[in-house]
Design an enzyme around this catalytic site. Structure first.
Site, PDB file in Angstrom:
ATOM      1  N   SER A 152     -82.578 -23.435 -95.982  1.00 48.41           N
ATOM      2  CA  SER A 152     -82.241 -24.857 -96.018  1.00 48.41           C
ATOM      3  C   SER A 152     -83.361 -25.680 -96.635  1.00 48.41           C
ATOM      4  O   SER A 152     -84.544 -25.415 -96.419  1.00 48.41           O
ATOM      5  CB  SER A 152     -81.970 -25.373 -94.597  1.00 48.41           C
ATOM      6  OG  SER A 152     -81.851 -26.779 -94.596  1.00 48.41           O
ATOM      7  N   LYS A 153     -82.964 -26.683 -97.407  1.00 43.91           N
ATOM      8  CA  LYS A 153     -83.955 -27.586 -97.986  1.00 43.91           C
ATOM      9  C   LYS A 153     -84.676 -28.390 -96.905  1.00 43.91           C
ATOM     10  O   LYS A 153     -85.725 -28.979 -97.154  1.00 43.91           O
ATOM     11  CB  LYS A 153     -83.277 -28.540 -98.973  1.00 43.91           C
ATOM     12  CG  LYS A 153     -82.691 -27.852-100.195  1.00 43.91           C
ATOM     13  CD  LYS A 153     -82.014 -28.851-101.110  1.00 43.91           C
ATOM     14  CE  LYS A 153     -81.335 -28.162-102.282  1.00 43.91           C
ATOM     15  NZ  LYS A 153     -80.631 -29.123-103.171  1.00 43.91           N
ATOM     16  N   ARG A 154     -84.084 -28.422 -95.705  1.00 45.86           N
ATOM     17  CA  ARG A 154     -84.737 -29.150 -94.616  1.00 45.86           C
ATOM     18  C   ARG A 154     -85.981 -28.413 -94.107  1.00 45.86           C
ATOM     19  O   ARG A 154     -86.780 -28.969 -93.388  1.00 45.86           O
ATOM     20  CB  ARG A 154     -83.747 -29.378 -93.469  1.00 45.86           C
ATOM     21  CG  ARG A 154     -82.598 -30.315 -93.842  1.00 45.86           C
ATOM     22  CD  ARG A 154     -81.712 -30.616 -92.639  1.00 45.86           C
ATOM     23  NE  ARG A 154     -80.637 -31.522 -92.985  1.00 45.86           N
ATOM     24  CZ  ARG A 154     -79.443 -31.132 -93.436  1.00 45.86           C
ATOM     25  NH1 ARG A 154     -79.206 -29.849 -93.588  1.00 45.86           N
ATOM     26  NH2 ARG A 154     -78.513 -32.018 -93.720  1.00 45.86           N
TER      27      ARG A 154
ATOM     28  N   PHE B  22     -90.341 -25.678-100.412  1.00 40.81           N
ATOM     29  CA  PHE B  22     -90.519 -26.378-101.677  1.00 40.81           C
ATOM     30  C   PHE B  22     -91.737 -25.838-102.415  1.00 40.81           C
ATOM     31  O   PHE B  22     -92.794 -25.601-101.825  1.00 40.81           O
ATOM     32  CB  PHE B  22     -90.633 -27.886-101.447  1.00 40.81           C
ATOM     33  CG  PHE B  22     -89.330 -28.515-101.046  1.00 40.81           C
ATOM     34  CD1 PHE B  22     -88.368 -28.807-102.001  1.00 40.81           C
ATOM     35  CD2 PHE B  22     -89.044 -28.781 -99.713  1.00 40.81           C
ATOM     36  CE1 PHE B  22     -87.145 -29.360-101.636  1.00 40.81           C
ATOM     37  CE2 PHE B  22     -87.832 -29.332 -99.343  1.00 40.81           C
ATOM     38  CZ  PHE B  22     -86.877 -29.625-100.304  1.00 40.81           C
TER      39      PHE B  22
END
Length: 528
Positions: free
Chosen positions: A287-289, A294
């Site tokens: 998940s990008k959360r 990143f």
């Protein structure tokens, strides 16, 4: 609805043929050379910054292009203007360059088939959409957002998947012209038809999805004049002469829809290959959360780009071997698209320090890359210890190189060398007469023995030789055991009771610095 046509598939790579193989399980396949111009693209949306899933897709495209002498393109799909993140577009290309997989054509680099920002290609999308409307493959839809919301709620209430009911498909030409003349807000929808032809996916084999049975007609031009992904990506892939589309498997179901558009426009589609998803090691969705996925965060934390490329390919498939420490050129040479499986790639980031340790060691052993590491480490040293450094010698290239050579294989990240446990390398330590007295009453005698040893060893110091010398030296102490002698030497050298071996500390520091530190021990012993 997906239809598997048979249990075997024939994979093609632009003029080459892969032999027929079973769909299920790990398989062994062979791939001949790809013929013709290979052009692949990575097409992220700058609605966020580059993360591991995106990097992996970009990497497979890059490797595919370099394996077959092709071109790797970065295209930014920025048509969702409401969700654009400031700085994301520039950062995506920055991170690809940092990772060592720079595009050949991109918004920054340009190229013969630009522009590479979709927001600068609107005329092309409108022209294509109009062509679809005129040929009867698309139509104007005037349904309000309120009506569409009611349709959605009604479907959910009935336990169905929301879908557009294709109402405006049945408007008469005079009704359409009237609404256009009135300036009624509108979109353009593509007319889905049944009877989708099957297609061969490079990874998932024969595939077909009867999208018309489960979806309403999709919007291709939104009310704001911007295209949706479904139209923009096929228009750009056509005009940018994309030969192979390698993208995430979440787009597999949409491919039949895209092929209907290619057919309606009379265009030859590219070859599709849908990569299995990158997942957490427990099988949950990446998940990008999760802030740690990143790429900018990995860069900030001192992760080497080579280690990141290695771990993201090591956990997946598509290579002839699966070992730690593969460099980019090895990934390219060992890449075999016929070995990509349909299984999700399970990423274990807890193993990243080990990958980084191996790649850091490789870079230390490479003369050119080691020089870059030296400059990088020098910056960390100055930032951490600027006001405390007593001797500028610790910033010299030869000294830092010696430290790196001795610590290679022991550290996972370059920044570890400015942690407190290694402060003795850059700053002379402080210790008290009480600390010395707790270890031995022979400190002065032992310090003298060390200084004599240094005078005797005029040749360059080595760890192995020093280990033998220090064992012999300890036997010359009358009332101090070997263990306490070593503790005293470590205290004088580093002010600590942990770290590398005493012999390695001495080799790192060098004869002159060792002498200074043991002269300090002598003076301290005189005063006590």
């Amino acid at each position: 609805m997906s239809l598997w046509l048979n249990s075997y598939r024939l994979l093609t790579l632009r003029g080459s043929v892969l032999r027929r193989v079973p769909l299920q399980g790990a398989v062994s396949r062979c791939c001949s050379s790809v013929q013709g111009d290979v052009r692949v693209r990575f097409a992220p949306s700058p609605t966020g910054f580059l993360h591991l899933g995106g990097l992996r897709t970009a990497l497979y495209n890059y490797i595919f292009a370099k394996k077959y002498g092709g071109v790797f393109i970065l295209r930014l799909e920025d048509t969702d203007q409401s969700r654009l993140v400031p700085g994301a577009a520039e950062s995506i290309e920055d991170m690809l360059e940092w990772a060592g997989i720079p595009p050949d054509e991109s918004p920054r680099r340009g190229g013969p088939h630009g522009p590479y920002l979709q927001s600068q290609r609107l005329d092309l999308y409108h022209e294509t959409a109009q062509q679809l409307v005129e040929s009867g493959h698309a139509y104007y839809c005037f349904c309000s957002s309120q009506r569409l919301e009611l349709l959605r709620k009604e479907a959910l209430r009935s336990g169905e998947i929301p879908r557009y009911d294709n109402r405006c498909r049945h408007l008469q030409p005079d009704q359409v012209q009237e609404k256009l003349a009135q300036g009624t807000s509108r979109v353009i929808r593509f007319r889905l038809e049944e009877g989708v032809k099957p297609f061969q996916d490079l990874i998932f084999g024969w595939n077909r999805h009867e999208v018309a049975q489960v979806e309403g007609d999709p919007v291709v031009i939104k009310a704001d004049g911007f295209p949706t992904y479904h139209l923009a990506n096929i228009v750009d892939d056509h005009y940018m002469k994309i030969s192979h589309v390698l993208r995430g498997s979440e787009w597999l179901i949409s491919t039949s829809k895209h092929l209907l558009m290619y057919q309606a426009l009379g265009w030859k589609p590219p070859t599709f290959g849908h990569l299995p998803l990158l997942m957490n090691k427990d099988g949950s969705k990446l998940s990008k959360r999760q802030g740690d996925i990143f790429i900018q965060n990995f860069q900030r934390d001192g992760v080497l780009p080579e280690a990141l490329l290695d771990i993201t390919t090591n956990c997946g498939s598509g290579f002839n071997t699966n070992r730690l420490g593969r460099r980019k050129d090895e990934l390219i040479s060992e890449f075999n698209p016929s070995r990509i499986t349909t299984h999700s790639a399970l990423l274990d980031l807890e193993k990243l320090p080990e990958f980084n340790r191996i790649h850091l060691q490789q870079q230390i052993e490479d003369e050119e890359q080691c020089r870059l590491l030296i400059n990088d480490l020098r910056g960390h040293i100055q930032q951490a210890y600027a006001a405390e450094i007593q001797d500028e010698e610790v910033l010299h290239e030869d000294y830092i190189r010696r430290v790196l050579q001795l610590r290679k294989g022991h550290i996972s990240f370059l920044k570890e060398l400015v942690n407190p446990v290694y402060s003795y390398l850059w700053v002379r330590p402080s210790f008290s007469s009480q600390q010395v007295a707790e270890l031995t009453t022979e400190a002065q005698h032992i310090a003298s023995l060390v200084l004599k040893l240094l005078a005797k060893r005029s040749e360059e110091l080595s760890v192995d030789r020093l280990n033998k010398d220090l064992k012999a030296l300890a036997k010359q102490a009358e009332a101090t055991k070997y263990r306490e002698v070593m503790k005293l030497l470590r205290l004088a050298l580093s002010g600590l009771q942990q770290g590398p071996s005493v012999a390695e500390m001495m080799v790192s520091l060098g004869p002159e610095e060792i002498s200074l530190r043991f002269q300090k021990l002598l003076l301290l012993s005189d005063k006590s």
